[in-house]
Motif scaffolding. Structure first.
Motif, PDB file in Angstrom:
ATOM      1  N   LYS A  50      33.301 -31.772 -27.587  1.00  0.00           N
ATOM      2  CA  LYS A  50      32.833 -32.402 -26.345  1.00  0.00           C
ATOM      3  C   LYS A  50      34.005 -33.033 -25.591  1.00  0.00           C
ATOM      4  CE  LYS A  50      28.161 -33.359 -27.920  1.00  0.00           C
ATOM      5  NZ  LYS A  50      27.302 -34.362 -28.559  1.00  0.00           N
ATOM      6  N   GLN A  51      34.931 -33.654 -26.337  1.00  0.00           N
ATOM      7  CA  GLN A  51      36.093 -34.278 -25.692  1.00  0.00           C
ATOM      8  C   GLN A  51      37.035 -33.226 -25.103  1.00  0.00           C
ATOM      9  OE1 GLN A  51      37.299 -36.619 -29.193  1.00  0.00           O
ATOM     10  NE2 GLN A  51      37.144 -38.434 -27.907  1.00  0.00           N
ATOM     11  N   ALA A  58      35.990 -21.887 -23.376  1.00  0.00           N
ATOM     12  CA  ALA A  58      34.694 -21.619 -23.996  1.00  0.00           C
ATOM     13  C   ALA A  58      33.586 -21.792 -22.966  1.00  0.00           C
ATOM     14  CB  ALA A  58      34.476 -22.573 -25.164  1.00  0.00           C
ATOM     15  N   HIS A  59      32.519 -20.986 -23.119  1.00  0.00           N
ATOM     16  CA  HIS A  59      31.396 -21.049 -22.174  1.00  0.00           C
ATOM     17  C   HIS A  59      30.414 -22.156 -22.528  1.00  0.00           C
ATOM     18  CE1 HIS A  59      32.734 -17.496 -20.137  1.00  0.00           C
ATOM     19  NE2 HIS A  59      32.790 -16.834 -21.285  1.00  0.00           N
ATOM     20  N   ASP A  60      30.247 -22.425 -23.828  1.00  0.00           N
ATOM     21  CA  ASP A  60      29.299 -23.458 -24.231  1.00  0.00           C
ATOM     22  C   ASP A  60      29.837 -24.243 -25.428  1.00  0.00           C
ATOM     23  OD1 ASP A  60      28.916 -21.782 -26.418  1.00  0.00           O
ATOM     24  OD2 ASP A  60      27.060 -20.938 -25.642  1.00  0.00           O
ATOM     25  N   LEU A  61      29.084 -25.253 -25.830  1.00  0.00           N
ATOM     26  CA  LEU A  61      29.526 -26.149 -26.903  1.00  0.00           C
ATOM     27  C   LEU A  61      29.683 -25.401 -28.233  1.00  0.00           C
ATOM     28  CD1 LEU A  61      30.243 -29.090 -27.498  1.00  0.00           C
ATOM     29  CD2 LEU A  61      27.875 -29.430 -28.197  1.00  0.00           C
ATOM     30  N   GLU A  62      28.789 -24.433 -28.492  1.00  0.00           N
ATOM     31  CA  GLU A  62      28.844 -23.686 -29.755  1.00  0.00           C
ATOM     32  C   GLU A  62      30.179 -22.941 -29.896  1.00  0.00           C
ATOM     33  OE1 GLU A  62      26.210 -20.210 -31.728  1.00  0.00           O
ATOM     34  OE2 GLU A  62      25.066 -21.826 -30.766  1.00  0.00           O
ATOM     35  N   GLU A  63      30.622 -22.289 -28.812  1.00  0.00           N
ATOM     36  CA  GLU A  63      31.914 -21.587 -28.828  1.00  0.00           C
ATOM     37  C   GLU A  63      33.055 -22.578 -29.007  1.00  0.00           C
ATOM     38  OE1 GLU A  63      32.800 -18.906 -25.599  1.00  0.00           O
ATOM     39  OE2 GLU A  63      30.793 -18.034 -25.709  1.00  0.00           O
ATOM     40  N   VAL A  65      32.964 -25.433 -30.547  1.00  0.00           N
ATOM     41  CA  VAL A  65      32.971 -25.891 -31.947  1.00  0.00           C
ATOM     42  C   VAL A  65      33.673 -24.860 -32.825  1.00  0.00           C
ATOM     43  CG1 VAL A  65      31.487 -26.374 -33.944  1.00  0.00           C
ATOM     44  CG2 VAL A  65      30.949 -27.388 -31.737  1.00  0.00           C
ATOM     45  N   LYS A  66      33.439 -23.560 -32.563  1.00  0.00           N
ATOM     46  CA  LYS A  66      34.096 -22.502 -33.344  1.00  0.00           C
ATOM     47  C   LYS A  66      35.616 -22.554 -33.159  1.00  0.00           C
ATOM     48  CE  LYS A  66      30.333 -19.165 -33.514  1.00  0.00           C
ATOM     49  NZ  LYS A  66      29.847 -17.870 -33.029  1.00  0.00           N
ATOM     50  N   ILE A  67      36.065 -22.801 -31.938  1.00  0.00           N
ATOM     51  CA  ILE A  67      37.503 -22.874 -31.650  1.00  0.00           C
ATOM     52  C   ILE A  67      38.119 -24.056 -32.404  1.00  0.00           C
ATOM     53  CG2 ILE A  67      39.222 -23.344 -29.842  1.00  0.00           C
ATOM     54  CD1 ILE A  67      37.305 -21.831 -27.890  1.00  0.00           C
ATOM     55  N   ILE A  68      37.473 -25.226 -32.329  1.00  0.00           N
ATOM     56  CA  ILE A  68      37.979 -26.420 -33.004  1.00  0.00           C
ATOM     57  C   ILE A  68      37.947 -26.221 -34.522  1.00  0.00           C
ATOM     58  CG2 ILE A  68      37.693 -28.912 -33.335  1.00  0.00           C
ATOM     59  CD1 ILE A  68      38.576 -28.197 -30.491  1.00  0.00           C
ATOM     60  N   GLY A  69      36.881 -25.568 -35.018  1.00  0.00           N
ATOM     61  CA  GLY A  69      36.766 -25.262 -36.448  1.00  0.00           C
ATOM     62  C   GLY A  69      37.912 -24.384 -36.921  1.00  0.00           C
TER      63      GLY A  69
END
Length: 81
Positions: A50-51, A58-63, A65-69
């Motif tokens: 979110k930050q 990324a297009h949405d939060l789910e993508e 999260v995958k990048i940060i993961g």
């Protein structure tokens, strides 16, 4: 006569900064993949995503999260559900 005009775009700190802050580490693993130094929860990844959302591709939060993961895993940090 030339104009000396500049545009600066200020971005948030790198994902690794937020990840290290979340798991309270000074640095990542020397051997990511072999040596796991900490673990991070999906909820913590969401907060970081979110930050960083404005700076990520990324297009949405789910993508996001995958990048940060992926960044966390490359630092030798395990991602827990």
């Amino acid at each position: 006569f030339r104009s000396k005009k500049f545009d600066f775009k200020i971005k948030s700190p790198p994902a690794s900064f937020f990840i290290k802050e979340a798991v309270k580490l000074k640095g990542g693993s020397k051997e990511p993949g072999r040596n796991i130094v900490a673990s991070i929860s999906k909820k913590q990844l969401e907060e970081i995503a979110k930050q960083k959302m404005n700076d990520l591709n990324a297009h949405d939060l789910e993508e996001a999260v995958k990048i940060i993961g992926g960044s966390a895993r490359s630092m030798g940090i395990e991602v827990k559900e």
